[in-house]
Design a protein around this motif. Structure first.
Motif, short mmCIF file in Angstrom:
data_model
loop_
_atom_site.label_atom_id
_atom_site.label_comp_id
_atom_site.label_asym_id
_atom_site.label_seq_id
_atom_site.Cartn_x
_atom_site.Cartn_y
_atom_site.Cartn_z
N UNK A 240 0.75 -1.18 0.07
CA UNK A 240 -0.06 0.02 -0.19
C UNK A 240 0.84 1.28 0.10
N UNK A 241 0.33 2.38 -0.57
CA UNK A 241 1.00 3.69 -0.72
C UNK A 241 0.56 4.56 0.52
N UNK A 242 1.53 5.15 1.17
CA UNK A 242 1.33 5.96 2.27
C UNK A 242 2.08 7.13 2.33
N UNK A 243 1.65 8.23 3.06
CA UNK A 243 2.34 9.45 3.37
C UNK A 243 3.93 9.56 3.34
N UNK A 244 4.35 8.54 4.06
CA UNK A 244 5.87 8.30 4.39
C UNK A 244 6.23 8.03 3.04
N UNK A 245 5.75 7.08 2.10
CA UNK A 245 6.43 6.72 0.99
C UNK A 245 6.42 8.02 -0.18
N UNK A 246 5.19 8.69 -0.03
CA UNK A 246 5.11 9.73 -0.63
C UNK A 246 6.31 10.95 -0.56
N UNK A 247 6.29 11.16 0.73
CA UNK A 247 7.66 12.27 1.25
C UNK A 247 8.87 11.63 0.68
N UNK A 248 9.08 10.50 0.80
CA UNK A 248 10.47 9.62 0.27
C UNK A 248 10.57 9.83 -1.29
N UNK A 249 9.37 9.71 -1.95
CA UNK A 249 9.58 9.98 -3.30
C UNK A 249 9.79 11.35 -3.81
N UNK A 250 9.11 12.24 -3.08
CA UNK A 250 9.19 13.81 -3.35
C UNK A 250 10.83 14.00 -3.04
N UNK A 251 11.33 13.60 -2.11
CA UNK A 251 12.87 13.73 -1.77
C UNK A 251 13.50 13.43 -2.90
N UNK A 252 13.27 12.24 -3.34
CA UNK A 252 14.18 11.53 -4.43
C UNK A 252 13.95 12.36 -5.71
N UNK A 253 13.05 12.79 -6.15
CA UNK A 253 12.71 13.38 -7.24
C UNK A 253 13.26 14.98 -7.07
N UNK A 254 13.19 15.27 -5.99
CA UNK A 254 13.70 16.82 -5.74
C UNK A 254 15.31 16.62 -5.99
N UNK A 255 16.00 15.35 -5.35
CA UNK A 255 17.34 15.33 -5.68
C UNK A 255 17.69 15.12 -7.10
#
Length: 340
Positions: free
Chosen positions: A163-178
């Motif tokens: 399942x997708x959750x907010x923690x995974x979303x935050x991690x993805x945002x950090x990764x795409x930001x990099x």
């Protein structure tokens, strides 16, 4: 009837006598006892990441040693095909030695092997080799971190294995930001080419799809056989396609041969070692160490390819931190254990 009845005392004795045996934990094998030790887990997992990180500059060095025309996609595919065919042979040989018999996939699973080979080897490394020839090793290692996030997204929305959750979303945002930051560069100019950065991103997407397929198909087939034969068939497909379209490896030297052997070895070794770690440990405990992949890739590229100026730039360092932090958050906190 009376003989079939048991007194409470007798029942308690029977339960007490049987209980210790039932509660005895199963004895660990030597392999399990070793790979479940925290220090062994840490050292082996980091070693895998060191191997994968060294691939970025070693592939580029291989281009030079074999004098491969990096503008020729068929030549790049041919080079990749030779590497992964050899890696497949190494994995299969190891699997045969481990199982003490000839290791081959079940006939009904041949289509599964071919499907994994399409995404894991043929598509992923066609995109990777062509993209890597047009992008620096440091930048490639950071872009490669996208594969982890694609894997999470595919697992959640395509294969629905978690399942997708907010923690995974935050991690993805950090990764795409990099990834965005590494593209901005020091002058804030966004440099992006479809055959360079675009192909590296597509490589990560192909890898994510392959990871989902392996997770599902490994329930039906021996994982070593599945991955060994997908390396071999995918590599042979790349060789055939590359050679058919005029791909060439112009120069063969002792140094080039050793580099090719090392590239094949690192794929075979890292995969096999990671297989043991995943077999005896929770996936999250193993996966969290993959946050070091972009870091090792960037460091090795800086040392081997003399890209230290780019590695030490403010934007690259922040990008590496963001990608690694995003991967760490997803692997450490993103998965909620399902109740069984």
């Amino acid at each position: 009837m009376l003989n079939e009845e048991k007194t409470p005392a007798e029942g308690e004795k029977t339960t007490e006598a049987a209980q210790p045996a039932a509660l005895l934990p199963p004895q660990k094998t030597k392999a399990e006892a070793f790979f479940t030790k925290p220090l062994a887990l840490a050292l082996c997992a980091i070693f895998c990441c060191v191997l994968w990180g060294s691939a970025f500059p070693c592939v580029k060095t291989g281009y030079k040693l074999f004098e491969i025309d990096t503008t020729s996609a068929p030549s790049l595919m041919l080079f990749a095909g030779v590497r992964f065919s050899l890696a497949g042979v190494l994995v299969i040989v190891f699997g045969c030695m481990q199982n003490r018999r000839f290791l081959a996939p079940k006939p009904r699973n041949i289509w599964r092997v071919l499907l994994v080979a399409l995404f894991q080897t043929a598509l992923q490394y066609t995109f990777f080799y062509i993209g890597l020839s047009r992008v620096s090793g440091v930048k490639s290692s950071v872009l490669n971190g996208l594969g982890v996030f694609f894997t999470i997204l595919c697992a959640c929305f395509v294969f629905r294995t978690e399942k997708f959750n907010l923690i995974k979303l935050a991690g993805c945002i950090l990764g795409f930001g990099g990834v965005i930051l590494i593209n901005l560069g020091g002058d804030f100019s966004f440099t992006f080419s479809f055959l360079g950065e675009g192909f590296l991103i597509l490589s990560g997407l192909s890898s994510a799809i392959a990871a989902g397929l392996v997770k599902i198909f490994s329930r039906k087939e021996n994982t070593t056989a599945l991955c060994g034969y997908q390396f071999l068939t995918g590599g042979l497909a790349l060789i055939i396609i590359g050679a058919s379209f005029g791909g060439k490896i112009p120069h063969v030297s002792v140094g080039g041969a050793f580099m090719l052997l090392y590239l094949a070895f690192l794929s075979a070794c890292a995969f096999t070692l990671q297989g043991f770690l995943l077999k005896y440990n929770p996936v999250s405990k193993v996966a969290v160490y993959k946050s070091t992949n972009p870091l090792f890739g960037a460091v090795f590229s800086a040392i081997i390819l003399s890209e230290s100026d780019q590695l030490l730039s403010f934007y690259t360092l922040i990008a590496i931190v963001l990608v690694c932090l995003g991967i760490f958050i997803i692997n450490k906190f993103g998965e909620k254990r399902k109740k069984t």
